[in-house]
Write a protein that holds these residues in place. Structure first.
Motif, short mmCIF file in Angstrom:
data_model
loop_
_atom_site.label_atom_id
_atom_site.label_comp_id
_atom_site.label_asym_id
_atom_site.label_seq_id
_atom_site.Cartn_x
_atom_site.Cartn_y
_atom_site.Cartn_z
N HIS A 37 0.86 -1.18 0.00
CA HIS A 37 0.00 0.00 0.00
C HIS A 37 0.90 1.23 0.00
O HIS A 37 1.84 1.31 0.80
N ILE A 38 0.61 2.19 -0.86
CA ILE A 38 1.44 3.39 -0.96
C ILE A 38 0.62 4.64 -0.68
O ILE A 38 -0.45 4.84 -1.26
N THR A 39 1.14 5.43 0.23
CA THR A 39 0.58 6.77 0.48
C THR A 39 1.73 7.76 0.34
O THR A 39 2.91 7.35 0.33
N PRO A 40 1.46 9.05 0.27
CA PRO A 40 2.55 10.02 0.18
C PRO A 40 3.49 9.99 1.37
O PRO A 40 4.66 10.40 1.25
N GLU A 41 3.00 9.52 2.51
CA GLU A 41 3.82 9.53 3.73
C GLU A 41 4.50 8.20 4.02
O GLU A 41 5.60 8.16 4.59
N LYS A 42 3.87 7.08 3.64
CA LYS A 42 4.39 5.77 4.06
C LYS A 42 4.17 4.70 3.00
O LYS A 42 3.29 4.81 2.15
N PHE A 43 5.02 3.65 3.10
CA PHE A 43 4.77 2.38 2.43
C PHE A 43 4.20 1.44 3.48
O PHE A 43 4.73 1.35 4.60
N TYR A 44 3.13 0.72 3.14
CA TYR A 44 2.60 -0.30 4.04
C TYR A 44 2.72 -1.65 3.34
O TYR A 44 2.33 -1.79 2.18
N VAL A 45 3.27 -2.63 4.05
CA VAL A 45 3.41 -3.97 3.50
C VAL A 45 2.63 -4.92 4.38
O VAL A 45 2.94 -5.09 5.56
N PRO B 112 -7.54 4.14 3.82
CA PRO B 112 -8.35 3.65 2.68
C PRO B 112 -7.92 4.25 1.35
O PRO B 112 -8.15 3.65 0.30
N SER B 113 -7.27 5.40 1.38
CA SER B 113 -6.88 6.07 0.15
C SER B 113 -5.58 5.51 -0.45
O SER B 113 -5.18 5.91 -1.55
N ALA B 114 -4.94 4.58 0.26
CA ALA B 114 -3.65 4.05 -0.21
C ALA B 114 -3.82 3.29 -1.52
O ALA B 114 -4.79 2.57 -1.72
N VAL B 115 -2.85 3.45 -2.41
CA VAL B 115 -2.82 2.69 -3.66
C VAL B 115 -2.27 1.30 -3.37
O VAL B 115 -1.18 1.17 -2.79
N THR B 116 -3.02 0.28 -3.75
CA THR B 116 -2.68 -1.10 -3.36
C THR B 116 -2.24 -1.92 -4.58
O THR B 116 -2.88 -1.88 -5.63
N ARG B 117 -1.15 -2.65 -4.41
CA ARG B 117 -0.67 -3.57 -5.43
C ARG B 117 -0.12 -4.83 -4.75
O ARG B 117 0.49 -4.74 -3.68
N PRO B 118 -0.30 -6.00 -5.37
CA PRO B 118 0.28 -7.22 -4.79
C PRO B 118 1.77 -7.32 -5.11
O PRO B 118 2.20 -6.95 -6.21
N ILE B 119 2.56 -7.77 -4.16
CA ILE B 119 3.98 -8.06 -4.39
C ILE B 119 4.28 -9.42 -3.79
O ILE B 119 3.45 -10.01 -3.09
N TYR B 120 5.48 -9.92 -4.04
CA TYR B 120 5.81 -11.28 -3.61
C TYR B 120 6.99 -11.33 -2.64
O TYR B 120 7.46 -12.41 -2.31
N ASP C 203 10.51 -4.02 -8.62
CA ASP C 203 10.16 -2.60 -8.66
C ASP C 203 11.06 -1.86 -7.68
O ASP C 203 11.31 -2.35 -6.56
N ILE C 204 11.61 -0.72 -8.12
CA ILE C 204 12.48 0.10 -7.28
C ILE C 204 11.73 1.38 -6.95
O ILE C 204 11.48 2.21 -7.83
N LEU C 205 11.31 1.52 -5.69
CA LEU C 205 10.42 2.62 -5.28
C LEU C 205 11.19 3.66 -4.47
O LEU C 205 11.84 3.33 -3.48
N SER C 206 11.07 4.91 -4.89
CA SER C 206 11.75 6.00 -4.19
C SER C 206 10.95 6.43 -2.97
O SER C 206 9.73 6.55 -3.03
N TYR C 207 11.66 6.67 -1.86
CA TYR C 207 11.01 7.24 -0.69
C TYR C 207 10.61 8.69 -0.96
O TYR C 207 9.61 9.17 -0.44
N LYS C 208 11.41 9.36 -1.77
CA LYS C 208 11.15 10.77 -2.06
C LYS C 208 9.99 10.90 -3.06
O LYS C 208 9.86 10.10 -3.99
N LYS C 209 9.19 11.92 -2.86
CA LYS C 209 8.04 12.15 -3.75
C LYS C 209 8.42 13.02 -4.95
O LYS C 209 7.68 13.11 -5.92
N THR C 210 9.58 13.66 -4.88
CA THR C 210 10.02 14.53 -5.96
C THR C 210 11.54 14.53 -6.03
O THR C 210 12.22 14.19 -5.05
N MET C 211 12.08 14.87 -7.20
CA MET C 211 13.53 14.95 -7.40
C MET C 211 14.00 16.39 -7.54
O MET C 211 15.11 16.65 -7.99
N LEU C 212 13.16 17.34 -7.16
CA LEU C 212 13.47 18.74 -7.34
C LEU C 212 14.65 19.20 -6.48
O LEU C 212 15.24 20.25 -6.75
#
Length: 638
Positions: free
Chosen positions: A63-71, A101-109, A147-156
């Motif tokens: 689960h991905i939110t702007p603040e946290k990853f949930y596994v 509830p607003s978290a974007v959900t995807r299955p991983i292994y 998948d390689i997921l950045s903790y940062k929300k922007t690269m600015l």
């Protein structure tokens, strides 16, 4: 109820493509912001894919939110959720109801781990897997996509140079992950042999897979270092080995048994062909691979283990544009210290050592063979024996039958070493008392041929003892199994070669068919050309990628000068251009003849001499023109 709903849903999805089904299920998982009806989803997957080996249920949800990853674990009754703060990088445990509830959900292994790059920390997860088979009812999977997921929300916050460096580091990680051969299991320890597992304590068996795994073969050990420090989150960490695994259900004389081949690549002194040779100060050998052959029949389990590894003293063979660079034995270090450490650790792990050295006993390889033999004699350890066999000389002109000379020479030692066998009641019948440590220059092509012959001889004894083979029967006479056996060992050779040298193995036609063929010689020539190109013009990047992945190099966000930016000498660009121009002019002079033949000859000789002379200068300075590693200093690799 779930079964009925799942069957109905499966019927509705029956005519959809796999990607469409996945999208429908993901929509179901996240619609209306509600919780997923996992019993229905699982039943749909089971009905649709029960016979498809490349489909696996997700161990976790991301689960991905702007603040946290949930596994979130998908185990029955499990309520734990791993929360990773994307700002502080803190890793904690929470519960399912805390996932927004607003978290974007995807299955991983599985979670491969975390790594710090220029832009900050990244989370690496397994997004696709393929079932290889089962070891004693434990599912074994090959990780096929990540998948390689950045903790940062922007690269600015990055400068243009930092942004470019970060892209290069990401491409390095992607390259390592694209190399085939990452395997894992959530219920079985793939990093240990059957014999090591059988000789462990009850306390060891209670440990998590991450705690008890052999660190030599956990390729994401560096990535999981933060998880290792917190035992309560070990269940979310997935130890991954790199190498090769194949499993086959076989039948001989109407008796069915499982036959497995497992090769485990060491992550210590890992790298590519010409940039990592010999050993390091700790005694870790380059391209060290532990290969285990397993037989499972009516509850009885048999295992035969071999190892391969670079010649264990300090030597190098830097690429320099020549087809076969000359090996250089270091003259500034004490070889015996590292040599002794290497074999001390090997004896602790495997018992007696029989070294099978297959390098040439003439030419550039001769000093390596002589030094190896001398050091074994100087060490004077009764647990270590040495046999040298000039593979190329003995088998020249297609005389592959002469390999039997070496097999006969090793037969008594192999009978003494025996193999590991445990009966259906769990009682240990025999232990493997020693091991064959084979090597050639690369520990690939020649080594694999010899290992397959030693493994076949052990398998012959195991199957006879288990009652699968009748008295007097030979494995070679069992056509169906022999084909499986040879192809599996050839596939093992290809996997090990691609991971170290960048191409498939040589001599696999002999491994697959028992004889050398003209087509096999042509393919060997092609693979040799590809190896030449990669070893000279792309292996620096490959070595850097491995060093970054394994933690041999750590990115410093505030480092003023990036090692990626190395200024090339003027001759790096000028000389190749001069050579190409001179050669082109030589061809043009040949095609467009002058007024007299003497004038044409003069032009051809001038431009031909210019192109040849420039080529000679480039070849003389070959080390300046190859793709060399940038991240780890040369001293650390020699």
């Amino acid at each position: 109820m779930a079964a009925a709903a799942g069957t109905a849903a499966a019927a509705a999805y029956a005519n959809l493509k796999l990607d469409d089904i996945q999208n429908e299920l993901l929509h179901h998982l996240s619609k209306d912001g509600g919780e997923a009806d996992w019993p229905v989803v699982s039943w749909v997957l089971l009905v649709l894919f029960e016979d498809q080996s490349d489909i696996g249920f997700p161990q976790v949800l991301r689960h991905i939110t702007p603040e946290k990853f949930y596994v979130e674990a998908c185990d029955d009754g499990a309520d734990d959720v791993l929360a990773i703060d994307r700002v502080s990088t803190e890793v904690t445990l929470t519960v399912k109801k805390d996932v927004p509830p607003s978290a974007v959900t995807r299955p991983i292994y599985g979670i491969l781990g975390t790594i710090r790059l220029v832009a900050g920390t990244y989370l690496i997860v397994i997004t696709k897997k393929k079932k290889v088979g089962e070891i004693f009812s434990h599912a074994i999977w090959k990780a096929t996509d990540f998948d390689i997921l950045s903790y940062k929300k922007t690269m600015l916050h990055l400068t243009d140079i930092q942004l470019q460096d970060n892209k290069v580091f990401l491409s390095m990680l992607s390259h390592v992950l694209s190399v085939d051969g990452f395997y894992f299991s959530t219920t079985y320890d793939l990093t240990h042999t059957l014999q090591r597992l059988a000789n462990t304590s009850p306390e060891f068996q209670e440990m998590s897979l991450l705690e008890r795994a052999d660190p030599r073969f956990v390729w994401n050990g560096h990535l999981l270092r933060e998880f290792a420090a917190q035992p309560e989150i070990h269940r979310f960490a997935t130890p991954v080995m790199h190498g090769f695994i194949t499993m086959h259900s076989c039948s001989i004389n109407g008796k069915c048994f499982d036959w497995l081949l497992v090769s485990r690549r060491s992550c210590f002194r890992a790298g590519v062909r010409y940039y990592v040779r010999g050993i390091d100060s700790e005694g870790h050998a380059a391209n060290f691979v532990e290969t285990e052959q397993i037989v499972h029949y009516k509850g009885s389990k048999a295992s035969f283990v071999q190892t391969r590894g670079s010649i264990p003293f300090f030597w190098s063979q830097r690429p320099n544009l020549k087809y076969k660079p000359k090996p250089q034995i270091s003259k500034s270090v004490n070889h015996m210290d590292g040599f002794q450490r290497h074999f001390d650790s090997q004896i602790i792990s495997y018992g007696k050592q029989m070294i099978v050295n297959l390098v040439n006993q003439k030419g550039s390889e001769k000093p390596l063979e002589q030094t190896f033999a001398k050091m074994v004699n100087s060490m004077a350890n009764g647990m270590v024996r040495y046999v040298a066999f000039d593979f190329h000389k003995e088998c020249s002109r297609m005389r592959w039958d002469r390999l039997q000379i070496l097999m006969d020479q090793l037969a008594e030692q192999q009978d003494e070493f025996s193999y590991f066998l445990v009966d259906s009641d769990g009682k240990i019948v025999t232990q493997q008392e020693g091991i064959f440590r084979s090597n050639c220059m690369d520990c690939l092509d020649r080594t694999n041929v010899i290992q397959s012959l030693l493994a076949r001889r052990s398998l012959q004894a195991q199957l006879q003892r288990l009652g699968v083979l009748h008295v007097g029967q030979r494995i070679e006479e069992q056509a169906d199994f022999e084909k499986i056996y040879k192809n599996a060992w050839a596939d093992n050779a290809n996997a090990c070669a691609k991971q170290y040298a960048g191409t498939g193995a040589l001599k696999t036609d002999y491994t697959r068919t028992g004889k050398r063929t003209q087509w096999g010689l042509i393919m060997d020539g092609w693979n040799s050309l590809i190896r030449y190109y990669k070893n000279n013009f792309s292996d620096g990047f490959r070595q850097d990628a491995i060093d970054l992945f394994l933690g041999n190099y750590s990115v410093d966000e505030v480092e003023p000068a990036s090692p990626l930016h190395v200024k090339k000498d003027w001759k790096f660009l000028a000389l190749p251009i001069i050579m190409v121009v001179a050669f082109s002019m030589c061809i043009i002079c040949l095609l467009m003849a002058g007024d007299t033949w003497t004038e044409t000859l003069a032009y051809v000789l001038f431009w031909g001499s210019a192109s040849f002379g420039t080529f000679a200068i480039i070849l003389y300075n070959g080390k300046d023109f190859v793709d060399a590693p940038k991240l780890v200093q040369k001293e650390k690799m020699d």
